[in-house]
Design an enzyme around this catalytic site. Structure first.
Site, PDB file in Angstrom:
ATOM      1  N   ASP A 116      13.789  32.331 -40.354  1.00 14.40           N
ATOM      2  CA  ASP A 116      13.538  33.497 -41.200  1.00 14.40           C
ATOM      3  C   ASP A 116      12.468  34.336 -40.537  1.00 14.40           C
ATOM      4  OD1 ASP A 116      14.655  34.097 -44.175  1.00 14.40           O
ATOM      5  OD2 ASP A 116      12.790  35.169 -43.763  1.00 14.40           O
ATOM      6  N   ALA A 148      17.321  32.180 -43.626  1.00 12.51           N
ATOM      7  CA  ALA A 148      17.409  30.967 -44.441  1.00 12.51           C
ATOM      8  C   ALA A 148      16.527  30.915 -45.688  1.00 12.51           C
ATOM      9  CB  ALA A 148      17.104  29.760 -43.551  1.00 12.51           C
ATOM     10  N   ALA A 149      15.446  31.682 -45.747  1.00 10.86           N
ATOM     11  CA  ALA A 149      14.535  31.552 -46.897  1.00 10.86           C
ATOM     12  C   ALA A 149      15.223  31.998 -48.180  1.00 10.86           C
ATOM     13  CB  ALA A 149      13.278  32.377 -46.641  1.00 10.86           C
ATOM     14  N   PRO A 150      14.871  31.395 -49.322  1.00 10.04           N
ATOM     15  CA  PRO A 150      13.862  30.351 -49.526  1.00 10.04           C
ATOM     16  C   PRO A 150      14.350  28.933 -49.256  1.00 10.04           C
ATOM     17  CG  PRO A 150      14.742  31.083 -51.632  1.00 10.04           C
ATOM     18  CD  PRO A 150      15.415  31.920 -50.589  1.00 10.04           C
ATOM     19  N   GLY A 151      15.603  28.786 -48.799  1.00 10.70           N
ATOM     20  CA  GLY A 151      16.029  27.463 -48.345  1.00 10.70           C
ATOM     21  C   GLY A 151      17.076  26.764 -49.194  1.00 10.70           C
ATOM     22  N   GLY A 152      17.583  27.440 -50.210  1.00 10.21           N
ATOM     23  CA  GLY A 152      18.598  26.823 -51.079  1.00 10.21           C
ATOM     24  C   GLY A 152      19.846  26.411 -50.313  1.00 10.21           C
ATOM     25  N   LYS A 153      20.353  27.316 -49.484  1.00 15.82           N
ATOM     26  CA  LYS A 153      21.585  27.017 -48.745  1.00 15.82           C
ATOM     27  C   LYS A 153      21.296  26.057 -47.593  1.00 15.82           C
ATOM     28  CE  LYS A 153      23.292  31.579 -49.971  1.00 15.82           C
ATOM     29  NZ  LYS A 153      21.978  32.136 -50.311  1.00 15.82           N
ATOM     30  N   CYS A 161      24.850  38.462 -51.423  1.00 16.17           N
ATOM     31  CA  CYS A 161      24.860  38.397 -52.897  1.00 16.17           C
ATOM     32  C   CYS A 161      25.058  39.805 -53.460  1.00 16.17           C
ATOM     33  CB  CYS A 161      23.596  37.745 -53.430  1.00 16.17           C
ATOM     34  SG  CYS A 161      22.078  38.568 -52.929  1.00 16.17           S
TER      35      CYS A 161
END
Length: 450
Positions: free
Chosen positions: A284, A262-267, A383
């Site tokens: 994470d 999950a980091a850095p947490g945008g999604k 990505c």
């Protein structure tokens, strides 16, 4: 303390050296250096342009320098980097006159080296100024010419041509040389997009609403991370491609959601903004990265995010089987879709990295699969643009997990502008589609056992 222009080029050389020697990430280095030296926005702009541009076009610059440097192997790396960044300015920056570039380069050489170095730098740059640089037409092989012209490793260009054809590869390589615009996601829990656009314009930012995603804003001038609206939790900095993941996941209401990497947490925070009484469990591997997720959730005023440091390959030790409505595996990947933000990525990645990563990606999906409820959804995203990590991993997952099926409703959840790019249960975004990061999403549905 105001830096002179000389300072900017000296700093740029330090960044180039650090990226090359210590494998430092150029984007992180640049932010640290700008903050540390308190550079004006004009100086920051020039520093970014010179350091990013030089890294971005390193192979091209080496091609231009080759006829003029007798012994590149024996030349110190800072000298090569000084020549690269000087030639970059001469060829690609119209604003700076050649005589100023030459003067600066010679002054830096005097300070850092000895007489011999200084006269070599002076000689090479004067020769280039006199004779110009070699034409790409001299390179006979078509894929090699594309690799040198757009400064992408030849193995990668050949791999992409094989996977996507020459034209798509050319478009991708060319767009990878352009600077990305900053995009932000509106925190719809706190404010509407039109309100936020007005506030940001009042704050002095040049922004507009995106025509790709309903919650996205595009910024043409200024850094939104320094805005008052950012501090107040009205927005998050996130690429548009990355915002598509929450749409693909389609979590809402009371859903229990697991975000595995999950980091850095945008999604994570994007998903949490779309829930009412539901919760997102964000994992994470590293404690310091988990803190980044916590900080984002706090800034945005989200109370429905629970974080934990854990290896998602062992996620079954933490949660019950079939305990989640939605699971996201946004897996570690080669990052070949984000070269505009991290231009150094293209020189450090290898074929072996891609193979190793695809094996980790499969393990993460295998580990998460039992935790999805029947009728629930599992999203896999990266990505990158490489088929080995994307299509092949997705196909291998379906093959080894008969309890899942392709989720063909993916298209229905996508914003209208994205629908044409969805193929069945998969979406591959190339950076040239709408000037975003390269990105891949696959959607799987767990069958309901009769």
């Amino acid at each position: 303390m105001k830096q002179t222009k000389k300072g900017v080029r000296d700093i740029a050389l330090d960044i180039l050296e650090s990226v090359e020697k210590n494998q430092a990430y150029s984007n992180l280095m640049l932010n640290n250096v700008i903050n540390k030296n308190q550079l004006s926005s004009a100086d920051s702009g020039l520093l970014t342009e010179i350091s990013y541009g030089t890294i971005q076009r390193k192979m091209t610059l080496d091609y231009f320098l080759k006829p003029y440097i007798k012994n590149p192997k024996k030349t110190q790396s800072w000298v090569i980097n000084l020549l690269r960044m000087s030639v970059y300015q001469m060829v690609y920056l119209d604003k700076v006159p050649d005589h100023a570039i030459l003067f600066e380069a010679v002054e830096i050489a005097k300070r850092r080296g000895h007489k011999g170095t200084t006269s070599m730098v002076n000689g090479v740059l004067r020769n280039i100024q006199r004779n110009g640089v070699a034409s790409f037409e001299e390179i006979e092989d078509e894929s090699e010419r594309l690799a040198i012209r757009t400064s992408h490793p030849i193995w990668l260009v050949k791999r992409w041509i094989e996977q996507f054809g020459f034209e798509k590869t050319t478009d991708m390589c060319e767009v990878n040389l352009t600077a990305p615009l900053q995009t932000a996601r509106v925190n719809v829990k706190k404010i509407s997009r039109s309100e936020l656009v007005s506030i940001l314009i009042e704050e002095g930012y040049d922004v507009e609403a995106s025509d790709i995603l309903p919650e996205a804003i595009i910024c043409y001038r200024g850094n939104l991370a320094h805005s008052e609206s950012y501090k107040l939790g009205y927005l998050s900095i996130q690429d548009e491609s990355s915002m598509l993941v929450a749409h693909a996941l389609g979590a809402s209401g009371n859903d229990a959601v697991l975000d595995c990497c999950a980091a850095p947490g945008g999604k994570t925070t994007h998903i949490a903004e779309g829930l009412t009484t539901g919760q997102v469990y964000a994992l994470d591997l590293h404690e310091h990265k988990v803190k980044l997720i916590k900080d984002q959730a706090e800034r945005l005023g989200l109370r429905n995010v629970k974080t934990q440091a854990a290896d998602s390959r062992h996620v079954q030790d933490l949660f019950n089987k079939e305990g989640f409505d939605r699971i996201l595996v946004d897996a570690p990947c080669s990052g070949l879709g984000v070269m505009r933000r991290k231009p150094d990525v293209k020189y450090t990645k290898t074929k072996d990295d891609i193979i190793k990563l695809s094996s980790i990606q499969q393990k993460l999906l295998d580990a998460a699969a039992p935790l999805v409820k029947q009728g629930g959804r599992l999203i896999y995203s990266t990505c990158t643009v490489d088929r080995e990590e994307n299509d092949r991993v997705a196909a291998a997952f379906l093959e080894s997990h008969p309890e899942f099926e392709s989720d063909l409703s993916l298209k229905e959840r996508m914003p209208e502008a994205i629908e044409p790019y969805v193929e069945g249960h998969r979406l591959q975004v190339f950076p040239q589609y709408f000037e975003s990061d390269g990105f891949f999403i696959a959607s799987f549905r767990k069958k309901v056992q009769a």
